[in-house]
Write a protein that holds these residues in place. Structure first.
Motif, PDB file in Angstrom:
ATOM      1  N   LEU A 139       0.878  -1.182   0.000  1.00  0.00           N
ATOM      2  CA  LEU A 139       0.000   0.000   0.000  1.00  0.00           C
ATOM      3  C   LEU A 139       0.905   1.219   0.000  1.00  0.00           C
ATOM      4  CD1 LEU A 139      -2.967  -0.425   2.467  1.00  0.00           C
ATOM      5  CD2 LEU A 139      -2.895  -0.768   0.005  1.00  0.00           C
ATOM      6  N   PRO A 165      -2.346  -2.542  -5.395  1.00  0.00           N
ATOM      7  CA  PRO A 165      -3.770  -2.374  -5.712  1.00  0.00           C
ATOM      8  C   PRO A 165      -3.946  -2.065  -7.205  1.00  0.00           C
ATOM      9  CG  PRO A 165      -3.177  -1.059  -3.793  1.00  0.00           C
ATOM     10  CD  PRO A 165      -1.903  -1.559  -4.386  1.00  0.00           C
ATOM     11  N   GLY A 169      -8.134   1.001  -6.930  1.00  0.00           N
ATOM     12  CA  GLY A 169      -7.673   0.907  -5.538  1.00  0.00           C
ATOM     13  C   GLY A 169      -6.604   1.950  -5.242  1.00  0.00           C
ATOM     14  N   GLN A 170      -5.723   2.174  -6.210  1.00  0.00           N
ATOM     15  CA  GLN A 170      -4.681   3.186  -6.011  1.00  0.00           C
ATOM     16  C   GLN A 170      -5.301   4.576  -5.849  1.00  0.00           C
ATOM     17  OE1 GLN A 170      -1.239   3.058  -8.568  1.00  0.00           O
ATOM     18  NE2 GLN A 170      -1.059   0.823  -8.462  1.00  0.00           N
ATOM     19  N   LYS A 172      -8.301   5.135  -4.566  1.00  0.00           N
ATOM     20  CA  LYS A 172      -8.909   5.140  -3.227  1.00  0.00           C
ATOM     21  C   LYS A 172      -7.852   5.445  -2.160  1.00  0.00           C
ATOM     22  CE  LYS A 172     -13.234   3.496  -3.737  1.00  0.00           C
ATOM     23  NZ  LYS A 172     -14.409   4.241  -3.213  1.00  0.00           N
ATOM     24  N   ILE A 173      -6.699   4.827  -2.326  1.00  0.00           N
ATOM     25  CA  ILE A 173      -5.614   5.003  -1.358  1.00  0.00           C
ATOM     26  C   ILE A 173      -5.093   6.442  -1.420  1.00  0.00           C
ATOM     27  CG2 ILE A 173      -3.188   4.344  -1.032  1.00  0.00           C
ATOM     28  CD1 ILE A 173      -5.202   2.425   0.156  1.00  0.00           C
ATOM     29  N   HIS A 198     -11.122   2.960   3.473  1.00  0.00           N
ATOM     30  CA  HIS A 198     -10.451   2.823   2.171  1.00  0.00           C
ATOM     31  C   HIS A 198      -9.206   1.952   2.303  1.00  0.00           C
ATOM     32  CE1 HIS A 198     -13.151   5.521   0.382  1.00  0.00           C
ATOM     33  NE2 HIS A 198     -12.332   6.251  -0.357  1.00  0.00           N
ATOM     34  N   CYS A 201     -10.048  -1.776   3.239  1.00  0.00           N
ATOM     35  CA  CYS A 201     -10.606  -2.471   2.070  1.00  0.00           C
ATOM     36  C   CYS A 201      -9.497  -2.914   1.122  1.00  0.00           C
ATOM     37  CB  CYS A 201     -11.586  -1.519   1.384  1.00  0.00           C
ATOM     38  SG  CYS A 201     -12.352  -2.227  -0.054  1.00  0.00           S
ATOM     39  N   GLU A 202      -8.521  -2.061   0.896  1.00  0.00           N
ATOM     40  CA  GLU A 202      -7.428  -2.441  -0.017  1.00  0.00           C
ATOM     41  C   GLU A 202      -6.509  -3.490   0.599  1.00  0.00           C
ATOM     42  OE1 GLU A 202      -7.435  -1.797  -3.191  1.00  0.00           O
ATOM     43  OE2 GLU A 202      -9.247  -0.628  -2.834  1.00  0.00           O
ATOM     44  N   ARG A 205      -8.280  -6.712  -0.140  1.00  0.00           N
ATOM     45  CA  ARG A 205      -8.133  -7.079  -1.564  1.00  0.00           C
ATOM     46  C   ARG A 205      -6.749  -7.650  -1.851  1.00  0.00           C
ATOM     47  NH1 ARG A 205     -11.955  -4.181  -5.267  1.00  0.00           N
ATOM     48  NH2 ARG A 205     -13.212  -2.852  -3.918  1.00  0.00           N
ATOM     49  N   LEU A 206      -5.714  -7.027  -1.261  1.00  0.00           N
ATOM     50  CA  LEU A 206      -4.352  -7.540  -1.483  1.00  0.00           C
ATOM     51  C   LEU A 206      -4.231  -8.958  -0.930  1.00  0.00           C
ATOM     52  CD1 LEU A 206      -2.254  -4.336  -0.634  1.00  0.00           C
ATOM     53  CD2 LEU A 206      -2.643  -5.326  -2.901  1.00  0.00           C
TER      54      LEU A 206
END
Lengths: 256, 256
Positions: A139, A165, A169-170, A172-173, A198, A201-202, A205-206
């Protein structure tokens, strides 16, 4: 005559709360029963001198934007003049080659006896020594992804896979850090739930995509994440480097 | 050429977490939408150079113990060399005359253009300007009580009454700071419930005895007290001086 105690320096301001967080982690990980047992530390938090690292990496170089390395070097000079032996820059993105190579060359050439501890290298060494994993989630801020600086430490030819991500996703981060409505850079005390969500959640996903651990590759993330909320190891380069600095300055003071 | 930004210095290490707390309060009270909006700050946390202030005041002078003023001055020199204009010492007890007078005389004579902001004077000025009260409770370390430093700012002849805990209460408060089992000096992250309870209990007692507000006269107490838990104003000199430093460095940045 008493030996002079080693002085640990932290180059902060990138951002301000991230620098503070690294200092706090040095204190938290020091064996101390009274004030005087703590290690001598110094924080230089001069954000006015250091432009945004991600902005520089994404578009700054072409637009003649000043390299953050110069302000980082000014901060290092402050620490050096005060007598610091060791220093760390409390920002992952600042470790990207276009910034960090210039900074560390200036420090090496102008500040004899001053050791810049590379936070990312320290984190990578810790992962390789302590965890037998090859698939690592990352992240990070956009500038860190673009520079691929973590790839220099986790190389594909050595069997590592860095999982990042996907594009959404990137974004969102990026929002979790920079959003004017809920970003950690503005809302730190306390961090807003949207920013926390946020990031969480990532992380999930990772993990779904095979990550056996996740590196919090931006010094703002540890302000918003409790590693105990996740089932895989959440790695905080700021914590890892704080412990490394203690080990360098006075290994007997490092808490288990 | 851009004007050099004012640099705010904090002399920390007395104790380490208290210094960090004052820096955090500067950040928390600064109007900032991005890193670069924050004020330039510097924390020198060198506890190895500064003996315990209360110990010095209670028994140190007779026993030839080194005056903490010397280490505070060394810290001030670090800040001065780095370019700091303003500095505060993040310890109430350090403001007692036997320590602070020597320290501020050395700073005045050797560090031209360097302003030491007196945290207790700043706190007293705030109370007199903002609150129309005469009966003020004081929670402090034993050295602060003994030195009667707060009495210099709240004088009986001006109509003020400083209410202090009775002897047993002062012992309880001393334990909350220094106890090897639960004292804040050792257990800061998190603070132990016993330390919180000891302090809360003495705040209630001061209120029962007529205090219309209570000063947290030791920089460790704000780490253990949430002012919202009490019905009278709980005054934190660290917060008050953090806001004063922002007002001195750049008044437009001070959050309402």
């Amino acid at each position: 005559m008493a030996m002079k105690k080693p002085l640990i320096g932290v180059i902060g301001g990138v951002g301000p709360y991230a620098g503070l967080d690294v200092i706090r982690k040095i204190f938290d990980n020091t064996r101390a029963l009274k004030d005087q047992d703590h290690l001598d530390c110094m924080l230089v938090s001069c954000p006015s001198m250091i432009p945004d690292r991600t902005e520089f990496l994404l578009k700054g170089a072409e637009n003649g934007m000043e390299n953050p390395a110069w302000g980082m070097f000014e901060s290092a000079q402050c620490l050096y003049k005060a007598g610091a032996e060791y220093a760390v820059v409390a920002c992952n993105t600042a470790h990207s080659s276009p910034i960090f190579n210039l900074f560390s060359r200036m420090a090496r050439e102008s500040l004899p006896g001053f050791t810049v501890v590379n936070m990312l290298e320290t984190c990578a060494a810790f992962v390789k020594e302590s965890l037998k994993i090859t698939h690592i989630g990352l992240l990070a801020a956009k500038g860190t992804y673009k520079s691929r600086v973590y790839h220099e430490y986790f190389r594909e030819e050595d069997g590592f896979a860095l999982i990042e991500p996907e594009e959404r996703g990137q974004e969102k981060i990026h929002e979790a850090i920079y959003s004017k409505q809920f970003g950690i850079k503005i809302y730190t005390e306390p961090v807003k739930p949207q920013a926390k969500n946020h990031i969480a959640c990532e992380i999930y996903r990772l993990e779904e995509r095979g990550a056996k651990a996740v590196i919090l590759g931006c010094t703002e993330f540890p302000l918003a994440v409790d590693p105990q909320d996740f089932s895989i190891p959440i790695l905080d380069p700021g914590l890892i480097v704080a412990r490394k600095l203690i080990a360098l300055a006075d290994p007997e003071k490092l808490l288990a």
